[in-house]
Scaffold this motif. Sequence first.
Motif, PDB file in Angstrom:
ATOM      1  N   MET A  52       0.837  -1.183   0.000  1.00  0.00           N
ATOM      2  CA  MET A  52       0.000   0.000   0.000  1.00  0.00           C
ATOM      3  C   MET A  52       0.882   1.245   0.000  1.00  0.00           C
ATOM      4  SD  MET A  52      -3.173  -0.911   2.525  1.00  0.00           S
ATOM      5  CE  MET A  52      -2.145  -0.901   3.993  1.00  0.00           C
ATOM      6  N   HIS A  53       0.424   2.259  -0.719  1.00  0.00           N
ATOM      7  CA  HIS A  53       1.142   3.513  -0.810  1.00  0.00           C
ATOM      8  C   HIS A  53       0.218   4.637  -0.331  1.00  0.00           C
ATOM      9  CE1 HIS A  53       4.098   1.355  -3.351  1.00  0.00           C
ATOM     10  NE2 HIS A  53       3.020   0.720  -3.771  1.00  0.00           N
ATOM     11  N   LYS A  54       0.750   5.832  -0.220  1.00  0.00           N
ATOM     12  CA  LYS A  54      -0.050   6.934   0.306  1.00  0.00           C
ATOM     13  C   LYS A  54      -1.269   7.214  -0.559  1.00  0.00           C
ATOM     14  CE  LYS A  54       3.661   9.373   2.721  1.00  0.00           C
ATOM     15  NZ  LYS A  54       4.435  10.638   2.838  1.00  0.00           N
ATOM     16  N   GLU A  55      -1.105   7.115  -1.870  1.00  0.00           N
ATOM     17  CA  GLU A  55      -2.209   7.490  -2.760  1.00  0.00           C
ATOM     18  C   GLU A  55      -2.791   6.318  -3.539  1.00  0.00           C
ATOM     19  OE1 GLU A  55      -0.850  10.635  -5.237  1.00  0.00           O
ATOM     20  OE2 GLU A  55      -0.712  12.096  -3.603  1.00  0.00           O
ATOM     21  N   ARG A  56      -2.163   5.150  -3.469  1.00  0.00           N
ATOM     22  CA  ARG A  56      -2.674   4.030  -4.254  1.00  0.00           C
ATOM     23  C   ARG A  56      -2.406   2.712  -3.545  1.00  0.00           C
ATOM     24  NH1 ARG A  56       2.536   4.199  -6.515  1.00  0.00           N
ATOM     25  NH2 ARG A  56       3.352   2.092  -6.817  1.00  0.00           N
ATOM     26  N   ILE A  57      -3.108   1.697  -3.994  1.00  0.00           N
ATOM     27  CA  ILE A  57      -2.894   0.329  -3.533  1.00  0.00           C
ATOM     28  C   ILE A  57      -2.622  -0.529  -4.762  1.00  0.00           C
ATOM     29  CG2 ILE A  57      -3.926  -1.682  -2.415  1.00  0.00           C
ATOM     30  CD1 ILE A  57      -5.638   0.194  -0.769  1.00  0.00           C
ATOM     31  N   ASP A  58      -1.495  -1.231  -4.759  1.00  0.00           N
ATOM     32  CA  ASP A  58      -1.186  -2.206  -5.803  1.00  0.00           C
ATOM     33  C   ASP A  58      -1.604  -3.576  -5.295  1.00  0.00           C
ATOM     34  OD1 ASP A  58       0.025  -0.191  -7.335  1.00  0.00           O
ATOM     35  OD2 ASP A  58       1.992  -0.551  -6.414  1.00  0.00           O
ATOM     36  N   ILE A  59      -2.223  -4.368  -6.139  1.00  0.00           N
ATOM     37  CA  ILE A  59      -2.679  -5.693  -5.726  1.00  0.00           C
ATOM     38  C   ILE A  59      -2.310  -6.706  -6.803  1.00  0.00           C
ATOM     39  CG2 ILE A  59      -5.005  -5.214  -6.630  1.00  0.00           C
ATOM     40  CD1 ILE A  59      -6.056  -7.120  -4.428  1.00  0.00           C
ATOM     41  N   ALA A  60      -1.729  -7.819  -6.371  1.00  0.00           N
ATOM     42  CA  ALA A  60      -1.301  -8.869  -7.298  1.00  0.00           C
ATOM     43  C   ALA A  60      -1.813 -10.214  -6.818  1.00  0.00           C
ATOM     44  CB  ALA A  60       0.226  -8.898  -7.407  1.00  0.00           C
ATOM     45  N   HIS A  61      -2.183 -11.046  -7.765  1.00  0.00           N
ATOM     46  CA  HIS A  61      -2.620 -12.415  -7.490  1.00  0.00           C
ATOM     47  C   HIS A  61      -1.752 -13.327  -8.345  1.00  0.00           C
ATOM     48  CE1 HIS A  61      -6.122 -15.582  -7.594  1.00  0.00           C
ATOM     49  NE2 HIS A  61      -4.991 -16.098  -7.168  1.00  0.00           N
ATOM     50  N   VAL A  62      -0.962 -14.182  -7.694  1.00  0.00           N
ATOM     51  CA  VAL A  62      -0.024 -15.055  -8.391  1.00  0.00           C
ATOM     52  C   VAL A  62      -0.371 -16.510  -8.099  1.00  0.00           C
ATOM     53  CG1 VAL A  62       2.397 -15.772  -8.582  1.00  0.00           C
ATOM     54  CG2 VAL A  62       1.829 -13.354  -8.338  1.00  0.00           C
ATOM     55  N   ARG A  63      -0.285 -17.335  -9.141  1.00  0.00           N
ATOM     56  CA  ARG A  63      -0.512 -18.772  -8.981  1.00  0.00           C
ATOM     57  C   ARG A  63       0.779 -19.518  -9.274  1.00  0.00           C
ATOM     58  NH1 ARG A  63      -5.358 -20.590 -12.276  1.00  0.00           N
ATOM     59  NH2 ARG A  63      -3.972 -20.167 -14.030  1.00  0.00           N
ATOM     60  N   ARG A  64       1.199 -20.336  -8.312  1.00  0.00           N
ATOM     61  CA  ARG A  64       2.378 -21.173  -8.499  1.00  0.00           C
ATOM     62  C   ARG A  64       1.993 -22.419  -9.284  1.00  0.00           C
ATOM     63  NH1 ARG A  64       7.805 -19.841  -7.091  1.00  0.00           N
ATOM     64  NH2 ARG A  64       7.817 -18.586  -5.191  1.00  0.00           N
ATOM     65  N   ASN A  65       2.847 -22.798 -10.212  1.00  0.00           N
ATOM     66  CA  ASN A  65       2.645 -24.023 -10.988  1.00  0.00           C
ATOM     67  C   ASN A  65       3.801 -24.959 -10.673  1.00  0.00           C
ATOM     68  OD1 ASN A  65       2.285 -26.073 -12.811  1.00  0.00           O
ATOM     69  ND2 ASN A  65       2.260 -24.767 -14.636  1.00  0.00           N
ATOM     70  N   PRO A  66       3.564 -26.032  -9.910  1.00  0.00           N
ATOM     71  CA  PRO A  66       4.666 -26.916  -9.507  1.00  0.00           C
ATOM     72  C   PRO A  66       5.458 -27.473 -10.693  1.00  0.00           C
ATOM     73  CG  PRO A  66       2.657 -27.443  -8.297  1.00  0.00           C
ATOM     74  CD  PRO A  66       2.277 -26.468  -9.374  1.00  0.00           C
ATOM     75  N   ALA A  67       4.811 -27.592 -11.833  1.00  0.00           N
ATOM     76  CA  ALA A  67       5.479 -28.182 -12.992  1.00  0.00           C
ATOM     77  C   ALA A  67       5.984 -27.138 -13.983  1.00  0.00           C
ATOM     78  CB  ALA A  67       4.529 -29.143 -13.705  1.00  0.00           C
ATOM     79  N   GLY A  68       5.790 -25.863 -13.671  1.00  0.00           N
ATOM     80  CA  GLY A  68       6.195 -24.837 -14.628  1.00  0.00           C
ATOM     81  C   GLY A  68       6.408 -23.490 -13.978  1.00  0.00           C
ATOM     82  N   ARG A  69       6.220 -22.434 -14.764  1.00  0.00           N
ATOM     83  CA  ARG A  69       6.495 -21.084 -14.288  1.00  0.00           C
ATOM     84  C   ARG A  69       5.305 -20.515 -13.520  1.00  0.00           C
ATOM     85  NH1 ARG A  69       9.520 -17.941 -18.773  1.00  0.00           N
ATOM     86  NH2 ARG A  69       7.613 -16.714 -18.862  1.00  0.00           N
ATOM     87  N   PRO A  70       5.573 -19.599 -12.584  1.00  0.00           N
ATOM     88  CA  PRO A  70       4.458 -18.912 -11.919  1.00  0.00           C
ATOM     89  C   PRO A  70       3.664 -18.095 -12.934  1.00  0.00           C
ATOM     90  CG  PRO A  70       6.546 -18.521 -10.777  1.00  0.00           C
ATOM     91  CD  PRO A  70       6.879 -19.147 -12.090  1.00  0.00           C
ATOM     92  N   GLU A  71       2.403 -17.852 -12.616  1.00  0.00           N
ATOM     93  CA  GLU A  71       1.557 -17.038 -13.487  1.00  0.00           C
ATOM     94  C   GLU A  71       0.876 -15.951 -12.662  1.00  0.00           C
ATOM     95  OE1 GLU A  71      -2.384 -17.343 -16.405  1.00  0.00           O
ATOM     96  OE2 GLU A  71      -1.377 -19.174 -15.700  1.00  0.00           O
ATOM     97  N   ILE A  72       0.968 -14.714 -13.150  1.00  0.00           N
ATOM     98  CA  ILE A  72       0.269 -13.611 -12.514  1.00  0.00           C
ATOM     99  C   ILE A  72      -1.155 -13.590 -13.050  1.00  0.00           C
ATOM    100  CG2 ILE A  72       0.236 -11.121 -12.091  1.00  0.00           C
ATOM    101  CD1 ILE A  72       3.239 -11.100 -12.632  1.00  0.00           C
ATOM    102  N   ILE A  73      -2.088 -13.888 -12.197  1.00  0.00           N
ATOM    103  CA  ILE A  73      -3.495 -13.967 -12.600  1.00  0.00           C
ATOM    104  C   ILE A  73      -4.080 -12.571 -12.763  1.00  0.00           C
ATOM    105  CG2 ILE A  73      -5.771 -14.877 -12.009  1.00  0.00           C
ATOM    106  CD1 ILE A  73      -3.603 -16.972 -12.620  1.00  0.00           C
ATOM    107  N   SER A  74      -3.737 -11.675 -11.841  1.00  0.00           N
ATOM    108  CA  SER A  74      -4.227 -10.303 -11.940  1.00  0.00           C
ATOM    109  C   SER A  74      -3.216  -9.367 -11.302  1.00  0.00           C
ATOM    110  CB  SER A  74      -5.598 -10.147 -11.276  1.00  0.00           C
ATOM    111  OG  SER A  74      -5.523 -10.447  -9.893  1.00  0.00           O
ATOM    112  N   LEU A  75      -3.170  -8.143 -11.810  1.00  0.00           N
ATOM    113  CA  LEU A  75      -2.296  -7.107 -11.276  1.00  0.00           C
ATOM    114  C   LEU A  75      -2.957  -5.774 -11.559  1.00  0.00           C
ATOM    115  CD1 LEU A  75       0.520  -6.373 -10.030  1.00  0.00           C
ATOM    116  CD2 LEU A  75       1.313  -6.081 -12.381  1.00  0.00           C
ATOM    117  N   ASP A  76      -3.291  -5.049 -10.492  1.00  0.00           N
ATOM    118  CA  ASP A  76      -3.993  -3.782 -10.663  1.00  0.00           C
ATOM    119  C   ASP A  76      -3.474  -2.765  -9.657  1.00  0.00           C
ATOM    120  OD1 ASP A  76      -6.377  -4.260 -12.643  1.00  0.00           O
ATOM    121  OD2 ASP A  76      -6.402  -5.995 -11.293  1.00  0.00           O
TER     122      ASP A  76
END
Length: 297
Positions: free
Chosen positions: A1-25
């Motif tokens: 969280m910042h003074k004027e904004r909030i960044d939010i990220a949702h990440v899914r780990r894939n045990p067999a591959g690369r992580p994936e960012i599901i959402s970022l706002d």
Amino acid sequence: MHKERIDIAHVRRNPAGRPEIISLDSFRQEGGTETSLVRLRKEFKLAQCRCATLLPHGEYQILQVDAPNVPAAEMREAVRWRVKDLIDYSVQAATMDVLDIPVNGTAPGRAKSVFAVTANNSILGPRIHLFDSAQIPLEVVDVPELAQRNIATLFEEKNRGLVLLAFDEYGGTLTFTHEGELYASRRIEITLNQLMESDARNRTIYLERIGLELQRSLDNCYRQYSLISLGQVLLLPVPGLPELAQYLGANLDVPVNTFDLADVIDFPTIPELKSSARQAQCLHTIGVALRAEKAAA
């Protein structure tokens, strides 16, 4: 969280591959932080997530101290009293965690060290209360150095140490990692905006200062962790300042390369993250979400 904004990220780990960012706002805070968090809880169903938040620089301290010779169960309390003269508030008013620094790679004869991550309850308490009031289940309160470690781990080469340097609105964060563990960190008090908006004179000053800070950090790592072979320095590109990587590469005795999150993380529905500026803005939020594996704000 910042003074004027909030960044939010949702990440899914894939045990067999690369992580994936599901959402970022990023959202502008309207009506106060608690009101903003309530809105985000409803929009992103955060009550169903494992959530984490990140303390900004200035709201915590990360201190490297010699590890007390006590059983593991007593380590936190022993370290608490070891750092009491290193913080500017009462140790009774501190919330603290201890992070082990592996002895693998430590130069012979050097004492075992640990990181003490400490925050004043007068700062930490209100942050936790905001999430409680917004009915968001908060599992982790993290710091940028550890969030950046999570990113660095994705870029590490086998049996090689890695230095990663990234600038954001608070300044530069430098981390030294090996096999997914944080061994050292350093702050560089130059912000991303200062670098992007600098004129020719200030740009030269900043380049020299960053180079000096980085060389000092490398020298310290060589002394403390002489058994770790350093592979490279990775730098998140600074928009409009390509000469930073060129300058560092010409003045250090270790390869310097730039990195792109797209090399290690998938984000097919977030095209704006292809921008290095957006990566710089949200790097640590993504790093926290990698730990939480769900959502970070």
